[in-house]
Design an enzyme around this catalytic site. Sequence first.
Site: not given
Ligand SMILES: CC(=O)N[C@H]1[C@@H](OP(=O)(O)OP(=O)(O)OC[C@H]2O[C@@H](n3ccc(=O)[nH]c3=O)[C@H](O)[C@@H]2O)O[C@H](CO)[C@@H](O)[C@@H]1O
Ligand SMILES: C=C(OP(=O)(O)O)C(=O)O
Length: 451
Positions: A111, A135, A326
């Site tokens: 991502r 994921c 996680d």
């Molecule tokens: C590469 C990385 O760092 N991955 C981590 C990151 O994922 P990642 O950064 O993708 O996760 P986010 O914290 O952004 O997402 C949290 C929630 O916000 C929602 N959302 C997010 C962005 C957006 O534009 N709109 C929206 O609705 C998502 O669908 C989810 O329900 O943080 C997650 C939450 O700790 C972890 O599980 C992942 O391991």
């Molecule tokens: C969801 C995870 O990673 P990513 O956001 O890279 O898919 C993860 O580290 O568990």
Amino acid sequence: MTESKDGVFTSDAANDDVLHVVGGKPLNGTIKVRGAKNFVSKAMVAALLAPGRSVLKNVPEIRDVHVVSDLLRLHGVDVEVDGANGIVNIDATHVQLADVADVDTLSGSSRIPILFSGPLVHRLGEAFIPALGGCNIGGRPIDFHLETLRKLGATVDKEHKDGIHITAPKGLHGAKIHLPYPSVGATEQTLLAAVLAEGKTELSGAAIEPEIMDLVAVLQKMGAVISVDVDRTFRIEGVKQLKGFTHTALTDRIEAASWASAALATHGDIFVKGATQPEMMTFLNVFRKVGGEFDVTDRGIRFWHPGGDLHPVAIETDVHPGFMTDWQQPLVVALTQANGLSIVHETVYENRFGFTKPLVQMGATIQLYRECLGSLPCRFQQRNYKHSAVIFGPTPLTGRDIDVPDLRGGFSHLIAALAAKGPSDVHGISLIDRGYADFRGKLDALGADFS
Ligand SMILES: CC(=O)N[C@H]1[C@@H](OP(=O)(O)OP(=O)(O)OC[C@H]2O[C@@H](n3ccc(=O)[nH]c3=O)[C@H](O)[C@@H]2O)O[C@H](CO)[C@@H](O)[C@@H]1O
Ligand SMILES: C=C(OP(=O)(O)O)C(=O)O
């Protein structure tokens, strides 16, 4: 395993994608955990903000590092990875080409490309966001990211043939931004875009995960001015230019907790060198309540099953300082061995319990519910997502064929196979290389029986 040209070890999917595990043996011994997957990849993107050289230390030998290295190279950045010593050298002096071929192939497993938006707009005037990977644990929308970029003055064109096209004809400018949910990625997006924007940015409702704070430390070393208020508001004062950094990554608290859960589920005793207490306090409290023992030392944390019954717990996943989403999958495997009913309410992702189906087939008793089984405010209330799990234990697990669904779910399957009676074939095991450095070597060091 094969070694890529930059020294990162990855699985050769064709030969190496099934792990045959004979379970039932406690995992005992010492392993070392390096820097956090979810920080290192972001720090590598931060290097793109400044001409000059950056050095990142304590880098794990995981596939995501390899993917981000290749993405950076596509944009003309010089990246050298010394996998054995955990050092990445990045020289972003000659950034060129915002629109690059092959990016779709690479981004399919990550991502991270979305976080290139701000840095590329600053360095080259435009960015393209390809289809994103990562994921499959829910819809994973990027609406907050795009809204943040728009607020900072970017134009977002979703119709471009090469992906979402981001430009900023008048440059990026500081703005007042509020996140509807404390998203890790959208917080990082804002930080990476606002540090070089003209003027001040206020970001409220932000996430403050330790990995984000380490990214702030990197940006500060580069010359950025960023402060954070007690109410999770970041204030960023844009500067005209940044310089390279040298930084040692914080430890991967997800990997450390995963091995801790493995110790519990297999009646084992694992010393996790490099694990640090402050980032793991919430996990350690739960680990203790379940009945696990730990000992914090200067070099790491020892986790073990002291014998006797494990106790059931009720937990809710949440943003920091809550219990990480996680962390729940590996712990759920240990909870199948606890004496009574445990409850896990997942409030971060709507679809993160798919991994429980194979556990049930192995003998676990786990029931999923659409209702919120907890008291935290939850975006999935009254919606059609099975985001609460009730686990009844202890239930003996029996080995079987398993398909790895995602990174954390996959590691939990591995733990289940190691705890189970009899053999298991874990298919798609190379997915675990995305985030668990040399897990085969570590299993070997812990006395696991696998081939
Ligand atoms: C590469 C990385 O760092 N991955 C981590 C990151 O994922 P990642 O950064 O993708 O996760 P986010 O914290 O952004 O997402 C949290 C929630 O916000 C929602 N959302 C997010 C962005 C957006 O534009 N709109 C929206 O609705 C998502 O669908 C989810 O329900 O943080 C997650 C939450 O700790 C972890 O599980 C992942 O391991
Ligand atoms: C969801 C995870 O990673 P990513 O956001 O890279 O898919 C993860 O580290 O568990």
